[in-house]
Enzyme design. Structure first.
Site, mmCIF file in Angstrom:
data_model
loop_
_atom_site.group_PDB
_atom_site.id
_atom_site.type_symbol
_atom_site.label_atom_id
_atom_site.label_comp_id
_atom_site.label_asym_id
_atom_site.label_seq_id
_atom_site.Cartn_x
_atom_site.Cartn_y
_atom_site.Cartn_z
ATOM 1 N N CYS A 153 42.063 13.012 -30.000
ATOM 2 C CA CYS A 153 42.947 11.880 -29.723
ATOM 3 C C CYS A 153 42.543 10.615 -30.473
ATOM 4 O O CYS A 153 43.393 9.783 -30.781
ATOM 5 C CB CYS A 153 43.002 11.608 -28.224
ATOM 6 S SG CYS A 153 41.469 10.961 -27.501
ATOM 7 N N CYS A 176 34.956 14.113 -22.335
ATOM 8 C CA CYS A 176 35.829 13.141 -21.683
ATOM 9 C C CYS A 176 36.070 13.534 -20.228
ATOM 10 O O CYS A 176 36.041 12.676 -19.331
ATOM 11 C CB CYS A 176 37.151 13.044 -22.437
ATOM 12 S SG CYS A 176 38.284 11.805 -21.783
ATOM 13 N N VAL A 180 54.314 14.956 -20.485
ATOM 14 C CA VAL A 180 55.150 15.591 -19.473
ATOM 15 C C VAL A 180 54.316 16.227 -18.366
ATOM 16 O O VAL A 180 54.698 16.186 -17.183
ATOM 17 C CB VAL A 180 56.088 16.639 -20.124
ATOM 18 C CG1 VAL A 180 55.295 17.747 -20.815
ATOM 19 C CG2 VAL A 180 57.048 17.217 -19.100
ATOM 20 N N ASP A 181 53.166 16.814 -18.698
ATOM 21 C CA ASP A 181 52.371 17.509 -17.695
ATOM 22 C C ASP A 181 51.873 16.560 -16.605
ATOM 23 O O ASP A 181 52.005 16.843 -15.410
ATOM 24 C CB ASP A 181 51.186 18.217 -18.356
ATOM 25 C CG ASP A 181 51.610 19.349 -19.270
ATOM 26 O OD1 ASP A 181 52.633 19.992 -18.970
ATOM 27 O OD2 ASP A 181 50.929 19.584 -20.280
ATOM 28 N N SER A 182 51.280 15.451 -17.001
ATOM 29 C CA SER A 182 50.734 14.524 -16.009
ATOM 30 C C SER A 182 51.840 13.866 -15.195
ATOM 31 O O SER A 182 51.650 13.550 -14.017
ATOM 32 C CB SER A 182 49.857 13.463 -16.681
ATOM 33 O OG SER A 182 50.581 12.718 -17.635
ATOM 34 N N GLY A 214 47.284 16.600 -14.922
ATOM 35 C CA GLY A 214 48.220 17.609 -15.399
ATOM 36 C C GLY A 214 47.552 18.803 -16.042
ATOM 37 O O GLY A 214 48.212 19.538 -16.792
ATOM 38 N N ALA A 256 46.366 10.575 -12.634
ATOM 39 C CA ALA A 256 46.048 10.150 -14.000
ATOM 40 C C ALA A 256 47.222 10.518 -14.888
ATOM 41 O O ALA A 256 47.520 11.703 -15.070
ATOM 42 C CB ALA A 256 44.768 10.822 -14.483
ATOM 43 N N MET A 257 47.905 9.506 -15.437
ATOM 44 C CA MET A 257 49.139 9.727 -16.195
ATOM 45 C C MET A 257 48.916 9.341 -17.656
ATOM 46 O O MET A 257 48.787 8.169 -17.995
ATOM 47 C CB MET A 257 50.277 8.922 -15.571
ATOM 48 C CG MET A 257 50.494 9.248 -14.098
ATOM 49 S SD MET A 257 51.847 8.310 -13.340
ATOM 50 C CE MET A 257 53.272 9.071 -14.147
ATOM 51 N N SER A 258 48.869 10.366 -18.513
ATOM 52 C CA SER A 258 48.578 10.143 -19.929
ATOM 53 C C SER A 258 49.778 9.629 -20.695
ATOM 54 O O SER A 258 49.642 9.104 -21.797
ATOM 55 C CB SER A 258 48.102 11.447 -20.567
ATOM 56 O OG SER A 258 49.169 12.387 -20.604
ATOM 57 N N GLY A 259 50.974 9.821 -20.138
ATOM 58 C CA GLY A 259 52.194 9.528 -20.871
ATOM 59 C C GLY A 259 52.895 10.787 -21.337
ATOM 60 O O GLY A 259 53.961 10.720 -21.946
#
Length: 397
Positions: free
Chosen positions: A198, A101, A11-13, A125, A6-9
């Site tokens: 968010c 969420c 750095v962590d993910s 992440g 799961a890539m949020s955009g």
């Protein structure tokens, strides 16, 4: 394993996805489109919910060398997270949408869809650690970097969900993650962390709630009263603008007799009454929680020097004694009202060994045994023991 990253955009993910690849997994990146209209939520590089974030996630996936897709979960997010957030505030409670969420979207809807497509796990992440216990159960523990630890917002995850989760960053620190991102050529290496909620663009929770609730707002105004005397001290434009423990923004024209600040002690959404009083009025040492979620075996009583409860995402740990009250019991004595997925319909009674302040219904109480997350419950009520009440009375007099 076949892994969905799961890539949020952020750095962590991105680094979590890269580490999953380095560990030998067959990784596919996904970005969750959670807004029906991204411009209506938030703009700018905030790590969540924007078109820019989707593009950042795609570029990171290209650098890592993995397939990448965008999954539209905006309807589910609006129904399960945004609508729940509005309903809870309208009822005078203070919810945490990040836990909601994680429970309903990131580790439910995503995991369900992923497993239906043949994937084995979801990697995120989040800063938390997974270990296999002596009993073979998957345990979730606090991250190595306690300043970044996110086990609190993951306290809603059940054993089934933990068994299909990966947290590649749990054993590292944020500084190391940023350096690693730079070394890997990821352009998000210096991207700021996301903050606030968010889906609220300007961070004005009260203004957003008043606008979105519209006719559903249970009240459009009411009195602010002194909790001890009942004296009307001021007026407000709706209880959604307040939370237990709030000090700022009360706009009271009458100072307290002792000149000290007043705090929100109680919210009555039906009448619209907001009660305020001295800071001591915030102190509680008894908590009742409902809708428990257990990360493993359902406990009966948790007592000991390592048992603590965390009541805010970045709050302190409180030493506690925890008792689980199931909804009923079968003839064999096994708790009823506890589903196989770790969720329950009973309640949790928490005795804090030292008082806490500003704890509001709707918040989550996450229970720890040392560094291990045992489970969580939604706070439905708070109170004081006789000893604490006597202590506060002596102080007041």
């Amino acid at each position: 394993m076949k892994v969905l990253a799961a890539m949020s955009g952020g750095v962590d993910s991105a680094v979590a996805a890269a580490r999953a690849v380095a560990a030998g997994h067959d990784v596919t990146g996904i970005h969750l489109a959670l807004s029906r209209n991204p411009k209506s939520y938030r703009t700018g590089a905030r790590g969540c919910c924007t078109i820019e974030d989707s593009n950042d996630a795609r570029r990171a996936a290209d650098v890592i060398g993995i397939p990448f897709y965008v999954w539209d979960l905006s309807d589910a997010f609006h129904e399960e997270v945004v609508e729940d957030f509005m309903a809870e505030y309208a009822a005078g409670r203070t919810p945490n949408p990040c836990l909601r969420c994680n429970e309903k979207i990131k580790f439910a809807a995503v995991l369900d869809r992923g497993m239906a497509l043949g994937f084995d796990a979801v990697a995120t992440g989040h800063y938390a650690q997974l270990r296999t216990g002596d009993d073979g159960m998957i345990e979730m523990h606090r991250a190595l970097d306690h300043a970044k630890d996110q086990s609190y917002v993951l306290g809603v995850l059940t054993q089934e969900q933990l068994a299909h989760s990966l947290f590649p960053l749990g054993d590292t620190t944020k500084d190391v993650v940023r350096r690693e991102a730079a070394d890997r050529g990821l352009l998000v290496a210096d991207k700021p962390d996301s903050h606030d909620i968010c889906f609220i663009a300007d961070g004005d929770n009260a203004g957003w709630l008043r606008e979105k609730l519209g006719d559903r707002n249970p009240n459009t105004g009411g009195d602010i009263v002194d909790s001890a005397t009942g004296e009307v001290l001021g007026h407000h434009e709706g209880t959604v603008g307040f939370t237990i423990g709030q000090r700022r923004g009360l706009r009271l024209g009458v100072p307290a007799p002792d000149g000290k600040p007043r705090f929100v002690l109680d919210i009555e959404p039906v009448s619209g009454t907001v009660s305020v009083g001295p800071r001591a009025g915030l102190q509680i040492d008894r908590i009742t929680g409902i809708r428990p979620r257990w990360c493993g075996t359902v406990p009966e009583v948790l007592d000991g020097p390592a048992v603590t409860v965390q009541l805010r995402a970045h709050g302190a740990e409180h030493r506690a004694v925890v008792a689980v009250r199931p909804a009923g019991a079968s003839s064999e004595g096994a708790p009823m009202g506890v589903a196989s997925d770790g969720s329950g319909s009973g309640s949790v009674e928490i005795e804090l060994l030292e008082p806490a302040e500003g704890i509001a219904p709707g918040q989550a109480a996450v229970i720890y045994d040392g560094s291990r997350v045992v489970g969580s419950a939604t706070i439905s009520g708070t109170g004081r023991s006789h000893a604490l009440a006597q202590t506060l009375q002596r102080v007041a007099t």
